[in-house]
Scaffold this active site. Structure first.
Site, PDB file in Angstrom:
ATOM      1  N   ASP A 136       0.832  -1.216   0.000  1.00 42.95           N
ATOM      2  CA  ASP A 136       0.000   0.000   0.000  1.00 42.95           C
ATOM      3  C   ASP A 136       0.867   1.266   0.000  1.00 42.95           C
ATOM      4  O   ASP A 136       0.360   2.364   0.183  1.00 42.95           O
ATOM      5  CB  ASP A 136      -0.935  -0.002   1.221  1.00 42.95           C
ATOM      6  CG  ASP A 136      -0.181  -0.040   2.552  1.00 42.95           C
ATOM      7  OD1 ASP A 136       1.064   0.055   2.555  1.00 42.95           O
ATOM      8  OD2 ASP A 136      -0.844  -0.162   3.601  1.00 42.95           O
ATOM      9  N   GLU A 143       0.900   3.741   7.305  1.00 41.25           N
ATOM     10  CA  GLU A 143      -0.159   3.347   6.387  1.00 41.25           C
ATOM     11  C   GLU A 143      -0.745   4.569   5.683  1.00 41.25           C
ATOM     12  O   GLU A 143      -0.509   5.710   6.117  1.00 41.25           O
ATOM     13  CB  GLU A 143      -1.239   2.610   7.183  1.00 41.25           C
ATOM     14  CG  GLU A 143      -0.744   1.339   7.861  1.00 41.25           C
ATOM     15  CD  GLU A 143      -0.465   0.195   6.885  1.00 41.25           C
ATOM     16  OE1 GLU A 143       0.176   0.433   5.842  1.00 41.25           O
ATOM     17  OE2 GLU A 143      -0.865  -0.949   7.174  1.00 41.25           O
TER      18      GLU A 143
END
Ligand code: GLP
Length: 261
Positions: A136, A143
């Site tokens: 990702d 994140e």
């Protein structure tokens, strides 16, 4: 940002290990930022080999890992402390007292994160930060939507990250902690030099976004475009969808740093 293309994963890992070795030889008291993940295993194997065969010494180095799972004690086989012990620390002459990872079992996580930041500053800051990249686009465990100025803190992991890392927990998703302590993007950007390694076709899409896409907190590795001294090493597979490869090759062939390297 400088992008170096290597034919395959083995050549890319060797080049990264040689950059680290050269920095340690230049500056034995190097403060080294370390990363985990499958990609790094080959880098650590090369460093261990350089220690055995070429006398590369880690005796004066200090290290700081990017992250650690919350709730896993250091002796847990899937903890990043165990990963580091297995792949690097037990293979070289480093003093374990000089190796640092966030304490994922700390009762006061805020205090632990502040302490980790304090330790880094006390050591004079990180000279060279090794980085991988998540599917990702995360660096450390930053994140998507992590603030680009974030500091060391606790973070909830994306479902896709939990799946990506489940292998270390015998494939059992329920065993993977869903939170971790990670250096922030801002912390990483303060390192004097960043060195990111990515290999394999499955990283090609995210590498193109991180390197040639807009700087965005959706892909935290894209923040490395702001870093004054960042080297990215990719194999041809991970570089498959990059657009400026001809230019990257030209730079690599002509930059003094890489002559006779
Ligand atoms: C974990 C780590 C990251 C690392 C990533 C890549 O998520 N927290 O720092 O970059 O793994 O893993 P791999 O090399 O296995 O693709």
């Amino acid at each position: 940002m400088e992008v170096i293309l290597q034919p395959d994963a083995a050549a890319a890992a060797l080049l990264v290990a040689r950059v680290i070795a050269r920095e340690i030889r230049r500056q034995p008291k190097l403060v080294l930022g370390l990363a985990t993940g499958r990609t790094m295993e080959a880098v650590y194997a090369h460093l261990a080999c350089m220690h055995r065969e070429e006398g590369l010494s880690f005796a004066a180095c200090r290290t700081f890992n990017l992250d650690e799972y919350i709730g896993l004690p250091p002796e847990h086989p899937a903890s990043y402390r165990q990963y580091m012990n297995q792949h690097l620390f037990s293979q070289v002459d480093i003093d374990l007292q000089n190796t640092h990872l966030p304490d994922g079992t700390a009762t006061d996580l805020t205090a632990e994160c502040a302490y980790y930041e304090h330790l880094i500053v006390e050591c004079g800051g990180i000279d060279l930060q090794l980085l991988g990249i998540g599917h990702d686009g995360h660096i450390g465990f930053n994140e998507p939507m992590s603030a680009l100025r974030s500091r060391t803190r606790d973070k909830t992991l994306m479902r896709s990250t939990i799946e990506q890392n489940a292998e270390m927990f015998a494939g059992e998703l329920s065993k993977v902690p869903y939170r971790a302590i990670t250096m922030g993007v801002g912390t990483i950007l303060e390192s004097k030099r960043c060195l990111l390694l990515a290999t394999g076709y499955e990283k090609a899409g995210i590498i193109a976004k991180a390197l040639e896409g807009p700087i965005t907190s959706r892909v935290t590795a894209s923040a490395l475009q702001l870093h004054a001294h960042c080297t990215v090493v990719v194999d041809y597979a991970a570089a498959a969808t990059l657009e400026e490869t001809e230019y990257y090759r030209w730079i690599f062939e002509n930059e003094p740093e890489w002559q006779n390297f």
